[in-house]
Design an enzyme around this catalytic site. Structure first.
Site, short mmCIF file in Angstrom:
data_model
loop_
_atom_site.label_atom_id
_atom_site.label_comp_id
_atom_site.label_asym_id
_atom_site.label_seq_id
_atom_site.Cartn_x
_atom_site.Cartn_y
_atom_site.Cartn_z
N GLU A 34 45.38 36.29 40.90
CA GLU A 34 44.21 36.46 40.13
C GLU A 34 44.93 35.81 38.67
O GLU A 34 45.83 36.38 38.10
CB GLU A 34 43.72 37.93 39.86
CG GLU A 34 43.20 38.60 40.92
CD GLU A 34 41.67 37.92 41.19
OE1 GLU A 34 41.08 37.59 40.13
OE2 GLU A 34 41.46 37.85 42.49
N ASP A 61 40.22 32.78 42.67
CA ASP A 61 41.25 33.60 42.63
C ASP A 61 41.31 34.62 43.94
O ASP A 61 40.16 35.19 44.37
CB ASP A 61 41.14 34.70 41.62
CG ASP A 61 41.44 33.80 40.15
OD1 ASP A 61 41.90 32.69 40.39
OD2 ASP A 61 41.27 34.27 39.12
N ASP A 98 35.83 36.54 48.02
CA ASP A 98 36.45 37.85 48.51
C ASP A 98 36.12 39.28 47.45
O ASP A 98 36.58 40.30 48.09
CB ASP A 98 37.93 37.87 48.26
CG ASP A 98 38.62 37.85 46.64
OD1 ASP A 98 39.10 38.74 46.08
OD2 ASP A 98 37.99 36.78 46.07
N LYS A 138 27.28 31.55 40.25
CA LYS A 138 27.72 31.20 41.39
C LYS A 138 26.81 30.79 42.58
O LYS A 138 26.76 29.68 43.23
CB LYS A 138 28.67 32.01 42.14
CG LYS A 138 30.04 32.22 41.35
CD LYS A 138 31.10 33.11 42.11
CE LYS A 138 32.49 33.11 41.31
NZ LYS A 138 33.39 33.93 42.13
N ASP A 150 35.05 30.42 46.02
CA ASP A 150 35.71 31.41 44.90
C ASP A 150 37.17 30.87 44.77
O ASP A 150 37.68 30.26 45.71
CB ASP A 150 35.71 32.63 45.07
CG ASP A 150 36.52 33.57 44.47
OD1 ASP A 150 36.45 33.57 43.12
OD2 ASP A 150 37.14 34.42 44.96
N ASN A 196 31.65 39.70 43.11
CA ASN A 196 31.02 38.61 42.20
C ASN A 196 30.77 37.41 43.08
O ASN A 196 30.01 36.42 42.81
CB ASN A 196 32.11 38.04 41.13
CG ASN A 196 31.32 37.05 40.20
OD1 ASN A 196 30.29 37.67 39.53
ND2 ASN A 196 32.11 36.11 39.60
N GLY A 209 34.90 32.51 38.52
CA GLY A 209 34.90 33.39 37.41
C GLY A 209 35.95 33.48 36.34
O GLY A 209 35.97 33.81 35.26
#
Length: 294
Positions: A94, A87, A241, A219, A85, A244, A175
């Site tokens: 973010e 962010d 984290d 993902k 991931d 998602n 995302g």
């Protein structure tokens, strides 16, 4: 066979280790060995036979809540695939929240982001709602945001480049948006980027996203597809984290939650709550003289 590795100061282990080993054996498992890694002397390794992973983890969580940890089925081999991931994992921010700040909407957007990360809102619906609030913002704000607000998470460059040097294919899957992720991936050294794309018309954000949404299912599919491409038996590592990231964390050989929300942490094989991203290299037993720091 279960292998547990914990980053712990040997001088502070004291009676905690003895009590933990005793409680692990009370679950029906057998602790075959315990000792600090020669390559990484702050990493404690336990070899556990006939252990239930859930029961062992509960014991370790009780006695080593202050330790970063990886609990794996079988020997811990280096990953040939690393999917992460972006962010709040590879970067400390973010992106959409910081971009919203340029429009004076950070509080509104950040509140939606937090609920989505906690798993309280459908990701796609939350994404569309946040992006819609950015309609009319100048495309230049993205470049300004990247320059002024976005910074790599501590240890990110060393983690990505060291894993690559040890043979891993690296993928940044987010995302968030290509307009941020492409620049960040290049700076960190990722091989591939998968993300969403903000729609732009005449230099202004339209408030929409172009193409299919990169959500939890995408993902996970990226990780599964990349692992299949690399061949049967590929050891994969996923880090994230938020809610998602749960599907890809579960699908990976080793899923590590980085300073994560509760649901993502519970789904993972390992956690980094205290150290920076280089703690992952310690847990894999990569000696520090083999780290690539630039």
């Amino acid at each position: 066979m279960l292998i547990a590795r914990l980053i712990a100061d040997p001088e502070t282990l004291g009676d905690r280790l003895a009590v933990a080993m005793e409680e692990i054996e009370e679950t029906g498992a057998e602790v075959l060995g315990a000792g600090m890694l020669e390559t990484n002397p702050d990493v404690l390794e336990l070899e556990i036979e006939d252990g239930d992973a859930g029961a062992v983890r509960r014991v370790l969580d009780t006695h080593f809540a202050d330790a970063d940890m990886l609990l794996a089925e079988g020997p811990i081999a280096l990953p040939r695939l690393f999917v992460s991931d972006m962010d709040s994992t590879m970067i400390g921010q973010e992106c959409i929240d910081e971009l919203a700040d340029f429009a004076g909407l950070k509080d509104q957007v950040a509140a939606i982001t937090e609920r989505a990360m906690q798993g309280e809102l459908d990701f796609a619906a939350a994404l569309h709602a946040r992006v819609a609030l950015l309609a009319g913002l100048s495309e230049q704000a993205i470049a300004d945001c990247l320059d002024q607000r976005i910074r790599p998470m501590d240890g990110a460059v060393t983690l990505v480049r060291t894993l690559k040097a040890h043979g891993a294919h690296t993928v940044l899957v987010t995302g968030g948006f290509h307009q941020f992720a492409d620049t960040i991936a290049a700076a960190l050294g990722f091989d591939r980027v998968v993300g969403n794309r903000l729609a732009v018309d005449n230099g202004l954000l339209t408030g929409a996203v172009t193409g299919d949404i990169v959500d939890s299912a995408v993902k996970c599919a990226v990780l599964v597809d990349e692992a299949a491409r690399l061949g049967e038996g590929t050891v994969s590592l996923a880090t994230g984290d938020g809610a998602n990231d749960i599907a890809m964390i579960r699908a990976a050989t080793h899923g590590i939650a980085f300073r994560a929300k509760a649901k993502a942490r519970e789904a993972a094989d390992g956690r980094i709550d205290h150290g920076d991203l280089t703690a992952i290299l310690d847990l894999y037993g990569i000696s520090r003289d083999a780290w690539v720091t630039h």
